[in-house]
Design a protein around this motif. Structure first.
Motif, PDB file in Angstrom:
ATOM      1  N   VAL A 181       0.844  -1.190   0.000  1.00 18.65           N
ATOM      2  CA  VAL A 181       0.000   0.000   0.000  1.00 18.65           C
ATOM      3  C   VAL A 181       0.883   1.245   0.000  1.00 18.65           C
ATOM      4  N   ALA A 182       0.518   2.248  -0.739  1.00 20.99           N
ATOM      5  CA  ALA A 182       1.352   3.445  -0.845  1.00 20.99           C
ATOM      6  C   ALA A 182       0.620   4.691  -0.348  1.00 20.99           C
ATOM      7  N   SER A 183       1.423   5.724   0.010  1.00 18.29           N
ATOM      8  CA  SER A 183       0.868   7.007   0.446  1.00 18.29           C
ATOM      9  C   SER A 183       1.827   8.139   0.145  1.00 18.29           C
ATOM     10  N   ALA A 184       1.300   9.320  -0.205  1.00 21.21           N
ATOM     11  CA  ALA A 184       2.136  10.500  -0.466  1.00 21.21           C
ATOM     12  C   ALA A 184       2.026  11.506   0.670  1.00 21.21           C
ATOM     13  N   TRP A 185       1.462  11.068   1.792  1.00 18.82           N
ATOM     14  CA  TRP A 185       1.164  11.985   2.879  1.00 18.82           C
ATOM     15  C   TRP A 185       2.424  12.619   3.459  1.00 18.82           C
ATOM     16  N   ALA A 186       3.497  11.820   3.604  1.00 21.67           N
ATOM     17  CA  ALA A 186       4.705  12.325   4.261  1.00 21.67           C
ATOM     18  C   ALA A 186       5.312  13.503   3.527  1.00 21.67           C
ATOM     19  N   ARG A 187       5.187  13.531   2.202  1.00 28.64           N
ATOM     20  CA  ARG A 187       5.816  14.593   1.420  1.00 28.64           C
ATOM     21  C   ARG A 187       4.893  15.785   1.183  1.00 28.64           C
ATOM     22  N   LYS A 188       3.647  15.715   1.653  1.00 28.97           N
ATOM     23  CA  LYS A 188       2.672  16.790   1.449  1.00 28.97           C
ATOM     24  C   LYS A 188       2.549  17.140  -0.033  1.00 28.97           C
ATOM     25  N   ASP A 189       2.573  16.116  -0.861  1.00 23.50           N
ATOM     26  CA  ASP A 189       2.480  16.315  -2.311  1.00 23.50           C
ATOM     27  C   ASP A 189       0.997  16.417  -2.679  1.00 23.50           C
ATOM     28  N   LYS A 190       0.513  17.646  -2.840  1.00 28.16           N
ATOM     29  CA  LYS A 190      -0.915  17.870  -3.041  1.00 28.16           C
ATOM     30  C   LYS A 190      -1.412  17.286  -4.364  1.00 28.16           C
ATOM     31  N   THR A 191      -0.617  17.416  -5.415  1.00 27.03           N
ATOM     32  CA  THR A 191      -1.034  16.888  -6.718  1.00 27.03           C
ATOM     33  C   THR A 191      -1.175  15.384  -6.673  1.00 27.03           C
ATOM     34  N   GLU A 192      -0.148  14.724  -6.142  1.00 30.73           N
ATOM     35  CA  GLU A 192      -0.193  13.264  -6.086  1.00 30.73           C
ATOM     36  C   GLU A 192      -1.265  12.789  -5.115  1.00 30.73           C
ATOM     37  N   LEU A 193      -1.424  13.494  -4.011  1.00 32.53           N
ATOM     38  CA  LEU A 193      -2.477  13.134  -3.065  1.00 32.53           C
ATOM     39  C   LEU A 193      -3.854  13.220  -3.723  1.00 32.53           C
ATOM     40  N   ALA A 194      -4.074  14.241  -4.546  1.00 38.72           N
ATOM     41  CA  ALA A 194      -5.353  14.387  -5.240  1.00 38.72           C
ATOM     42  C   ALA A 194      -5.599  13.209  -6.178  1.00 38.72           C
ATOM     43  N   LEU A 195      -4.565  12.776  -6.870  1.00 40.22           N
ATOM     44  CA  LEU A 195      -4.690  11.640  -7.779  1.00 40.22           C
ATOM     45  C   LEU A 195      -4.972  10.358  -7.007  1.00 40.22           C
ATOM     46  N   LEU A 196      -4.278  10.189  -5.884  1.00 40.87           N
ATOM     47  CA  LEU A 196      -4.497   9.001  -5.068  1.00 40.87           C
ATOM     48  C   LEU A 196      -5.907   8.996  -4.483  1.00 40.87           C
ATOM     49  N   VAL A 197      -6.385  10.155  -4.064  1.00 43.66           N
ATOM     50  CA  VAL A 197      -7.762  10.262  -3.555  1.00 43.66           C
ATOM     51  C   VAL A 197      -8.745   9.886  -4.657  1.00 43.66           C
ATOM     52  N   GLY A 198      -8.490  10.356  -5.874  1.00 44.66           N
ATOM     53  CA  GLY A 198      -9.351  10.007  -6.999  1.00 44.66           C
ATOM     54  C   GLY A 198      -9.380   8.519  -7.252  1.00 44.66           C
ATOM     55  N   HIS A 199      -8.210   7.890  -7.131  1.00 40.25           N
ATOM     56  CA  HIS A 199      -8.140   6.438  -7.343  1.00 40.25           C
ATOM     57  C   HIS A 199      -8.972   5.687  -6.320  1.00 40.25           C
ATOM     58  N   TYR A 200      -8.768   6.010  -5.039  1.00 42.26           N
ATOM     59  CA  TYR A 200      -9.486   5.276  -3.994  1.00 42.26           C
ATOM     60  C   TYR A 200     -10.961   5.649  -3.945  1.00 42.26           C
ATOM     61  N   ALA A 201     -11.309   6.863  -4.383  1.00 39.73           N
ATOM     62  CA  ALA A 201     -12.719   7.241  -4.472  1.00 39.73           C
ATOM     63  C   ALA A 201     -13.418   6.379  -5.519  1.00 39.73           C
ATOM     64  N   TRP A 202     -12.737   6.158  -6.655  1.00 37.50           N
ATOM     65  CA  TRP A 202     -13.320   5.267  -7.677  1.00 37.50           C
ATOM     66  C   TRP A 202     -13.411   3.840  -7.150  1.00 37.50           C
ATOM     67  N   LEU A 203     -12.318   3.384  -6.512  1.00 33.44           N
ATOM     68  CA  LEU A 203     -12.246   1.998  -6.079  1.00 33.44           C
ATOM     69  C   LEU A 203     -13.335   1.667  -5.055  1.00 33.44           C
ATOM     70  N   PHE A 204     -13.479   2.514  -4.041  1.00 30.87           N
ATOM     71  CA  PHE A 204     -14.436   2.221  -2.966  1.00 30.87           C
ATOM     72  C   PHE A 204     -15.767   2.935  -3.127  1.00 30.87           C
ATOM     73  N   GLY A 205     -15.843   3.847  -4.078  1.00 31.89           N
ATOM     74  CA  GLY A 205     -17.088   4.567  -4.273  1.00 31.89           C
ATOM     75  C   GLY A 205     -17.965   4.017  -5.372  1.00 31.89           C
ATOM     76  N   THR A 206     -17.378   3.265  -6.315  1.00 31.89           N
ATOM     77  CA  THR A 206     -18.158   2.756  -7.438  1.00 31.89           C
ATOM     78  C   THR A 206     -18.191   1.236  -7.518  1.00 31.89           C
ATOM     79  N   LEU A 207     -17.352   0.565  -6.732  1.00 30.69           N
ATOM     80  CA  LEU A 207     -17.295  -0.898  -6.786  1.00 30.69           C
ATOM     81  C   LEU A 207     -17.800  -1.505  -5.483  1.00 30.69           C
ATOM     82  N   PRO A 208     -18.363  -2.713  -5.527  1.00 33.47           N
ATOM     83  CA  PRO A 208     -18.701  -3.406  -4.277  1.00 33.47           C
ATOM     84  C   PRO A 208     -17.451  -3.555  -3.421  1.00 33.47           C
ATOM     85  N   LEU A 209     -17.614  -3.512  -2.106  1.00 34.44           N
ATOM     86  CA  LEU A 209     -16.475  -3.537  -1.201  1.00 34.44           C
ATOM     87  C   LEU A 209     -15.589  -4.763  -1.432  1.00 34.44           C
ATOM     88  N   GLY A 210     -16.199  -5.921  -1.626  1.00 32.66           N
ATOM     89  CA  GLY A 210     -15.433  -7.142  -1.841  1.00 32.66           C
ATOM     90  C   GLY A 210     -14.591  -7.074  -3.101  1.00 32.66           C
TER      91      GLY A 210
END
Length: 434
Positions: free
Chosen positions: A287-316
């Motif tokens: 699992v990866a995270s950009a939190w330590a570097r405060k990289d706002k652009t990359e954090l936005a992209l990662l948020v978009g990824h996980y929003a799609w993953l857990f927002g549009t697909l069944p949890l399983g």
């Protein structure tokens, strides 16, 4: 002229706040030792913000026979200051051309930056001391690289690029379409898509030129792949492959012990006895995270990824696809290095690659596709910026070159490599606890 080891760098790599107290930033959960890379990046960011330097020793390196003073440049280096500092006092010619843009691979930006650095004298009193450090560039390898450049091996083909991109996106489209009706198949399809997206993002981050620069965000958007973390950590791995104390990919304790604790000098753990049992399943937890570097652009992209993953697909489906993708990536990407030689000394770039890396002989087209170019790991390590779809064609040329110049081109059946890797973990697990 000493330089700090990766272990020392990791020990001091903490981000200090305004009050001067050390603060440990958020890191990674990863079987690849990723937290050290995150800590190093956060510490470097603090150096830039505070104006205080953790280390003040000079940094001198040689490229194409010319010594450069990189002391001031180290902190501005896009790939991280730690990377430059570990090359202090060494001939970095082969490493530089392997990882950087210098013209034939799509850009000459890095070469221009290099030549703008202050020139300086060698840090050694005698040439004999330099030779003892095994830091001389491999002239024969330089000639080969120049020949491949002239023949266009580093140029990217538009149709090939679109083909591999379409294959990856196709896995996501299929998985999304059947997620509600066939969740297991959907998880498999998206999981494989994530694995393939990882291979493709890996190719983009290594690659140079406008196309690869534009696609650096691809991994973050499709599978939570942090390009900036990867640039720092993975380039270190490429430069010091299987060199203990410098390559974070082999410093995995207490989750994995690739060498006996008494050899590495690092503390033992009761977990070691079971590493061959939990080893491969744990790869699913990358699992990866950009939190330590405060990289706002990359954090936005990662948020978009996980929003799609857990927002549009069944949890399983969401969780299942992450586990499948993580397992497929982790189990294949480590197998070609982990059971090979681990070194405890500096050495020439080319020699290190041949000693630390084994290629997989994969004949089945589907299995080769799943490997995503990782089966040509040795050639990739020698020429990281070369498009992955050209590496198989280069293999016979490199085998002939290796034989001519006395290098052992290690290649085995893919199943034998995976079996050897498991046996290596099992053998270290069987050693008595110290």
């Amino acid at each position: 002229m000493g330089h700090e080891s990766a272990d020392d760098a990791t020990a001091t790599a903490t981000a200090a706040g305004d009050d001067g107290k050390a603060k440990k930033p958020w890191g990674f959960l990863s079987p690849f030792g990723a937290s050290a890379a995150v800590l190093e990046q956060a510490a470097e960011a603090n150096e830039k913000q505070s104006g205080r330097r953790r280390r003040t020793e000079e940094v001198k390196l040689k490229v194409d026979g010319q010594w450069y003073d990189a002391t001031g440049w180290a902190l501005a280096h896009p790939g991280g200051a730690g990377f430059v500092r570990l090359l202090n006092g060494q001939d970095a010619t082969d490493v530089f051309y392997a990882l950087h843009s210098y013209g034939p691979n799509g850009s000459d930006e890095a070469l221009k930056r290099l030549r703008a650095l202050p020139k300086c004298d060698a840090p050694y009193d005698t040439e004999e001391y330099e030779t003892q450090r095994l830091t001389t560039a491999n002239a024969e390898f330089g000639e080969l690289r120049g020949k491949l450049e002239a023949e266009g091996w580093f140029k990217r083909n538009a149709l090939s690029e679109l083909s591999v991109l379409a294959q990856v996106l196709g896995c996501y489209v299929v998985g999304q379409a059947i997620a509600a009706t066939h969740p297991i198949l959907a998880a498999i399809s998206i999981g494989i898509g994530m694995q393939q997206a990882g291979w493709l993002a890996h190719d983009y981050v290594h690659g140079r030129g406008k196309w690869c620069s534009m696609m650096r965000c691809f991994g973050a958007l499709t599978n939570g792949f942090s390009a900036e973390w990867w640039s720092h950590k993975h380039n270190m791995h490429h430069s010091f492959t299987n060199v203990d104390g410098k390559d974070g990919d082999i410093k995995l304790e207490p989750l994995y012990y690739l060498s006996p604790p008494e050899t590495s000098g690092r503390p033992d753990s009761w977990l070691r006895k079971y590493q061959h049992i939990y080893g491969y399943p744990l790869y699913a937890m990358t699992v990866a995270s950009a939190w330590a570097r405060k990289d706002k652009t990359e954090l936005a992209l990662l948020v978009g990824h996980y929003a799609w993953l857990f927002g549009t697909l069944p949890l399983g489906v969401a969780i299942g696809s992450m586990l499948i993708g993580g397992f497929l990536v982790g189990s294949l990407v480590t197998a070609t290095h982990q059971s090979e030689e681990i070194m405890y000394e500096d050495g020439s770039f080319v020699d290190i690659q041949f000693r630390s890396t084994r290629e997989a002989d994969v004949k089945n087209p589907l299995e080769r596709w799943l490997w995503g170019g990782m089966d040509t790991q040795l050639i990739h390590h020698l020429f990281p910026t070369m498009p992955r779809y050209k590496l198989h064609k280069l293999r016979p040329i490199m085998q002939e070159w290796a034989q001519k110049h006395g290098y052992d081109f290690r290649i085995s059946d893919s199943r034998d490599i995976l079996k050897k890797n498991y046996k290596h973990l099992e053998g270290i697990a069987a050693l008595e606890t110290i």
